[in-house]
Write a protein that holds these residues in place. Structure first.
Motif, PDB file in Angstrom:
ATOM      1  N   SER A 105      -8.457 -35.251  13.460  1.00 38.22           N
ATOM      2  CA  SER A 105      -7.682 -34.244  14.186  1.00 38.22           C
ATOM      3  C   SER A 105      -7.035 -34.891  15.402  1.00 38.22           C
ATOM      4  N   TYR A 106      -5.940 -34.318  15.814  1.00 40.91           N
ATOM      5  CA  TYR A 106      -5.260 -34.755  17.029  1.00 40.91           C
ATOM      6  C   TYR A 106      -4.458 -33.577  17.566  1.00 40.91           C
ATOM      7  N   SER A 107      -4.225 -33.592  18.861  1.00 37.65           N
ATOM      8  CA  SER A 107      -3.442 -32.527  19.502  1.00 37.65           C
ATOM      9  C   SER A 107      -1.995 -32.968  19.650  1.00 37.65           C
ATOM     10  N   GLN A 108      -1.116 -32.010  19.459  1.00 39.15           N
ATOM     11  CA  GLN A 108       0.314 -32.281  19.583  1.00 39.15           C
ATOM     12  C   GLN A 108       1.018 -30.977  19.902  1.00 39.15           C
ATOM     13  N   ASN A 109       2.074 -31.074  20.661  1.00 37.62           N
ATOM     14  CA  ASN A 109       2.879 -29.889  20.952  1.00 37.62           C
ATOM     15  C   ASN A 109       3.699 -29.542  19.720  1.00 37.62           C
ATOM     16  N   SER A 110       3.743 -28.252  19.401  1.00 35.71           N
ATOM     17  CA  SER A 110       4.554 -27.780  18.280  1.00 35.71           C
ATOM     18  C   SER A 110       6.009 -27.704  18.720  1.00 35.71           C
ATOM     19  N   GLU A 111       6.875 -27.334  17.791  1.00 36.35           N
ATOM     20  CA  GLU A 111       8.302 -27.188  18.106  1.00 36.35           C
ATOM     21  C   GLU A 111       8.532 -26.153  19.205  1.00 36.35           C
ATOM     22  N   SER A 112       7.653 -25.150  19.255  1.00 41.24           N
ATOM     23  CA  SER A 112       7.787 -24.103  20.280  1.00 41.24           C
ATOM     24  C   SER A 112       7.179 -24.523  21.617  1.00 41.24           C
ATOM     25  N   GLY A 113       6.583 -25.718  21.654  1.00 37.95           N
ATOM     26  CA  GLY A 113       5.975 -26.206  22.891  1.00 37.95           C
ATOM     27  C   GLY A 113       4.492 -25.900  23.004  1.00 37.95           C
ATOM     28  N   LYS A 114       3.975 -25.092  22.082  1.00 35.51           N
ATOM     29  CA  LYS A 114       2.556 -24.732  22.094  1.00 35.51           C
ATOM     30  C   LYS A 114       1.719 -25.911  21.586  1.00 35.51           C
ATOM     31  N   LYS A 115       0.636 -26.213  22.278  1.00 33.72           N
ATOM     32  CA  LYS A 115      -0.249 -27.307  21.875  1.00 33.72           C
ATOM     33  C   LYS A 115      -1.087 -26.850  20.679  1.00 33.72           C
ATOM     34  N   ARG A 116      -1.086 -27.666  19.622  1.00 34.30           N
ATOM     35  CA  ARG A 116      -1.836 -27.337  18.404  1.00 34.30           C
ATOM     36  C   ARG A 116      -2.716 -28.508  18.017  1.00 34.30           C
ATOM     37  N   THR A 117      -3.786 -28.187  17.294  1.00 32.21           N
ATOM     38  CA  THR A 117      -4.614 -29.229  16.708  1.00 32.21           C
ATOM     39  C   THR A 117      -4.136 -29.440  15.285  1.00 32.21           C
ATOM     40  N   TYR A 118      -3.721 -30.657  15.005  1.00 32.58           N
ATOM     41  CA  TYR A 118      -3.264 -31.035  13.671  1.00 32.58           C
ATOM     42  C   TYR A 118      -4.361 -31.836  12.982  1.00 32.58           C
ATOM     43  N   TYR A 119      -4.329 -31.813  11.657  1.00 34.48           N
ATOM     44  CA  TYR A 119      -5.294 -32.548  10.855  1.00 34.48           C
ATOM     45  C   TYR A 119      -4.535 -33.442   9.886  1.00 34.48           C
ATOM     46  N   ARG A 120      -5.074 -34.655   9.676  1.00 33.34           N
ATOM     47  CA  ARG A 120      -4.491 -35.568   8.690  1.00 33.34           C
ATOM     48  C   ARG A 120      -5.621 -36.138   7.842  1.00 33.34           C
ATOM     49  N   ILE A 121      -5.313 -36.417   6.602  1.00 34.00           N
ATOM     50  CA  ILE A 121      -6.285 -36.947   5.670  1.00 34.00           C
ATOM     51  C   ILE A 121      -6.466 -38.447   5.915  1.00 34.00           C
ATOM     52  N   THR A 122      -7.683 -38.931   5.726  1.00 31.42           N
ATOM     53  CA  THR A 122      -7.986 -40.357   5.869  1.00 31.42           C
ATOM     54  C   THR A 122      -8.066 -40.981   4.472  1.00 31.42           C
ATOM     55  N   ASP A 123      -8.190 -42.300   4.417  1.00 31.04           N
ATOM     56  CA  ASP A 123      -8.359 -42.966   3.120  1.00 31.04           C
ATOM     57  C   ASP A 123      -9.632 -42.475   2.430  1.00 31.04           C
ATOM     58  N   SER A 124     -10.686 -42.276   3.214  1.00 25.28           N
ATOM     59  CA  SER A 124     -11.931 -41.743   2.672  1.00 25.28           C
ATOM     60  C   SER A 124     -11.720 -40.331   2.121  1.00 25.28           C
ATOM     61  N   GLY A 125     -10.892 -39.566   2.807  1.00 27.03           N
ATOM     62  CA  GLY A 125     -10.564 -38.205   2.354  1.00 27.03           C
ATOM     63  C   GLY A 125      -9.789 -38.223   1.049  1.00 27.03           C
ATOM     64  N   ARG A 126      -8.906 -39.196   0.878  1.00 32.50           N
ATOM     65  CA  ARG A 126      -8.153 -39.332  -0.376  1.00 32.50           C
ATOM     66  C   ARG A 126      -9.098 -39.660  -1.535  1.00 32.50           C
ATOM     67  N   SER A 127     -10.067 -40.527  -1.278  1.00 33.62           N
ATOM     68  CA  SER A 127     -11.058 -40.858  -2.314  1.00 33.62           C
ATOM     69  C   SER A 127     -11.893 -39.628  -2.669  1.00 33.62           C
ATOM     70  N   TYR A 128     -12.335 -38.916  -1.636  1.00 35.17           N
ATOM     71  CA  TYR A 128     -13.124 -37.704  -1.847  1.00 35.17           C
ATOM     72  C   TYR A 128     -12.320 -36.676  -2.636  1.00 35.17           C
ATOM     73  N   TYR A 129     -11.040 -36.541  -2.314  1.00 34.34           N
ATOM     74  CA  TYR A 129     -10.161 -35.613  -3.031  1.00 34.34           C
ATOM     75  C   TYR A 129     -10.113 -35.976  -4.518  1.00 34.34           C
ATOM     76  N   ARG A 130      -9.939 -37.254  -4.839  1.00 34.39           N
ATOM     77  CA  ARG A 130      -9.894 -37.688  -6.244  1.00 34.39           C
ATOM     78  C   ARG A 130     -11.217 -37.377  -6.954  1.00 34.39           C
ATOM     79  N   GLU A 131     -12.347 -37.605  -6.261  1.00 39.67           N
ATOM     80  CA  GLU A 131     -13.669 -37.289  -6.836  1.00 39.67           C
ATOM     81  C   GLU A 131     -13.780 -35.795  -7.137  1.00 39.67           C
ATOM     82  N   LYS A 132     -13.334 -34.965  -6.193  1.00 36.91           N
ATOM     83  CA  LYS A 132     -13.409 -33.508  -6.384  1.00 36.91           C
ATOM     84  C   LYS A 132     -12.502 -33.057  -7.526  1.00 36.91           C
TER      85      LYS A 132
END
Length: 156
Positions: A105-132
């Motif tokens: 997770s990381y924080s970033q301002n949205s287009e409207s200027g509001k601070k949001r928590t964003y999520y991105r998948i990791t390499d481990s997450g990609r492997s887990y996704y394939r397993e699932k």
């Protein structure tokens, strides 16, 4: 002509009672429909899909990072309203998957200027996704042996 306020009160009371009865009937009908919304809308039971919330979320993060509300909206849209992921379920999944190293997770301002928590998948997450996904294919294969169109098993 003598004005009788008691008869006016009786009429007003009768009208109010009729209106309340009509409203109560309407509310009862609405309540019944809401109780049956799963049947009417064909929504998926959260019990059935519980083990695949991580898969759904990871799928939505495969191409680009996103934030909670956007993910929730995409789940609803892609499932055509048949599955609505609860906010508590979504954020519990984020916490669990971040702890397991599947997302960051990381924080970033949205287009409207509001601070949001964003999520991105990791390499481990990609492997887990394939397993699932492999697990889902096996699960689907097994369950399909027990699903019939007519609702009877033919082993009578």
């Amino acid at each position: 002509m003598k004005y009788d306020s008691s008869s006016t009160t009786d009429v007003a009371t009768t009208i109010a009672n009729a209106h309340c009865d009509e409203q109560a009937t309407h509310l009862s009908e609405v309540h019944t429909l809401l109780k049956r919304k799963d049947e009417i809308m064909g929504e998926i039971s959260s019990d059935v899909i519980r083990g695949y919330n991580d898969t759904i979320i990871l799928y939505l993060l495969l191409d680009s990072p996103s934030y909670g509300y956007e993910i929730s909206k995409k789940v609803r849209d892609i499932s055509e309203g048949k599955y609505l992921i609860k906010e508590t379920t979504l954020y519990s999944a984020f916490t669990r998957m971040e702890k397991n190293g599947y997302i960051e997770s990381y924080s970033q301002n949205s287009e409207s200027g509001k601070k949001r928590t964003y999520y991105r998948i990791t390499d481990s997450g990609r492997s887990y996704y394939r397993e699932k996904c492999e697990e889902w294919n096996l699960t689907k294969e097994v369950i399909e042996h027990f699903i019939t169109e007519g609702g009877e098993n033919g082993n009578s």
